[in-house]
Write a protein that holds these residues in place. Structure first.
Motif, mmCIF file in Angstrom:
data_model
loop_
_atom_site.group_PDB
_atom_site.id
_atom_site.type_symbol
_atom_site.label_atom_id
_atom_site.label_comp_id
_atom_site.label_asym_id
_atom_site.label_seq_id
_atom_site.Cartn_x
_atom_site.Cartn_y
_atom_site.Cartn_z
ATOM 1 N N PHE A 1 0.985 -1.297 0.059
ATOM 2 C CA PHE A 1 0.040 -0.084 -0.138
ATOM 3 C C PHE A 1 0.819 1.291 0.108
ATOM 4 O O PHE A 1 0.397 2.169 -0.593
ATOM 5 N N HIS B 1 -4.115 2.358 -2.612
ATOM 6 C CA HIS B 1 -3.378 2.716 -1.731
ATOM 7 C C HIS B 1 -4.173 2.612 -0.409
ATOM 8 O O HIS B 1 -3.949 2.008 0.817
ATOM 9 N N TRP C 1 -5.515 -1.104 0.251
ATOM 10 C CA TRP C 1 -4.746 -2.049 0.856
ATOM 11 C C TRP C 1 -4.495 -1.470 2.173
ATOM 12 O O TRP C 1 -4.002 -2.594 3.211
#
Length: 261
Positions: free
Chosen positions: A145, A193, A196
């Motif tokens: 991420f 981003h 996750w």
């Protein structure tokens, strides 16, 4: 000196030749030019409010038990919000017919970069304390991420650097427009981003909302692009001479048109 009979009617005839719609558009532009600077000030202050809120919370010791996490979460969320608002400019303009909306896009896009820079500065400084070895491990894939988030921020840098009007003229409208279409990839990477990061905590409610919003904003552009291709005459390129100044291959996009992403 006596006036000829045709002279008194010359001015009304000239005035009558101006379409009422053109007069209305001119009056609308003048009205917009009067209030738009004040509108930009209001939008600027509203976009700055999240930062002022963080400052007030910090000064009054209201950042919670984990201030670094609070700041990181807040700046990351507002980066995504500003990205969504920037992407929403074109669909809202097309649906409402408000021609002045694109004039706010540059400011909103720069605020998205601003909060993104604060987000990663918090990670580099307050979270990792400039431990470059650990940061490199995170970016290179240890925590995916962070990898995709860092990629999104890197893509935002050239967009911010080329946002001034002088860079639009230097790059040319078409090249500038192609470069700034990277905002679509940035939005997708930002969603990944966030998704996750929240997936590790099994808390996907908010990422799902942002994913739906971004999918809708990008999907609308795809639908309009397909519709535009279907409506375009197939023989358009053949009806214009290659050296003609009106040929699509030789025409330069204007600054205002190049900003419509």
């Amino acid at each position: 000196m006596p006036t000829s009979p045709s002279q008194p009617t010359a001015q009304p005839a000239a005035a009558a030749s101006v379409p009422a719609s053109a007069v209305g558009r001119r009056d609308s532009r003048r009205s917009t030019q009067r209030w738009l600077p004040w509108g930009k000030v209001v939008v600027f202050l509203l976009a700055l409010t999240p930062l002022l809120r963080l400052v007030v919370y910090g000064l009054t010791d209201r950042l919670g038990a984990n201030p670094v996490e609070f700041i990181t979460r807040s700046t990351g969320t507002w980066t995504l919000v500003m990205l969504c608002v920037t992407l929403a400019i074109t669909p809202v303009r097309r649906l409402t017919g408000m021609p002045w909306l694109p004039r706010l896009r540059r400011m909103l896009g720069l605020f998205a970069f601003f909060y993104g820079a604060l987000h990663f500065a918090t990670y580099f400084w307050l979270d990792q304390w400039f431990d470059w070895a650990d940061i490199l491990r995170d970016v290179s894939g240890k925590r995916p991420f962070i990898t995709v988030g860092f990629a999104a921020f890197v893509l935002m840098v050239p967009l911010a650097l080329t946002s001034p009007h002088a860079m639009v003229r230097r790059l040319g409208g078409r090249r500038w427009q192609r470069l700034h279409r990277a905002i679509y990839a940035i939005a997708v990477l930002a969603i990944l981003h966030y998704w996750w990061m929240k997936a590790g905590k099994n808390d996907l409610a908010q990422p799902a909302i942002y994913a739906i919003v971004v999918t809708g904003l990008l999907g609308a552009r795809v639908i309009w692009a397909i519709g535009g291709l279907k409506r375009r005459p197939p023989s358009l390129a053949q009806t214009q001479a290659p050296g003609s100044s009106r040929s699509p291959a030789n025409s330069d996009s204007t600054v205002s048109r190049s900003r419509t992403r």
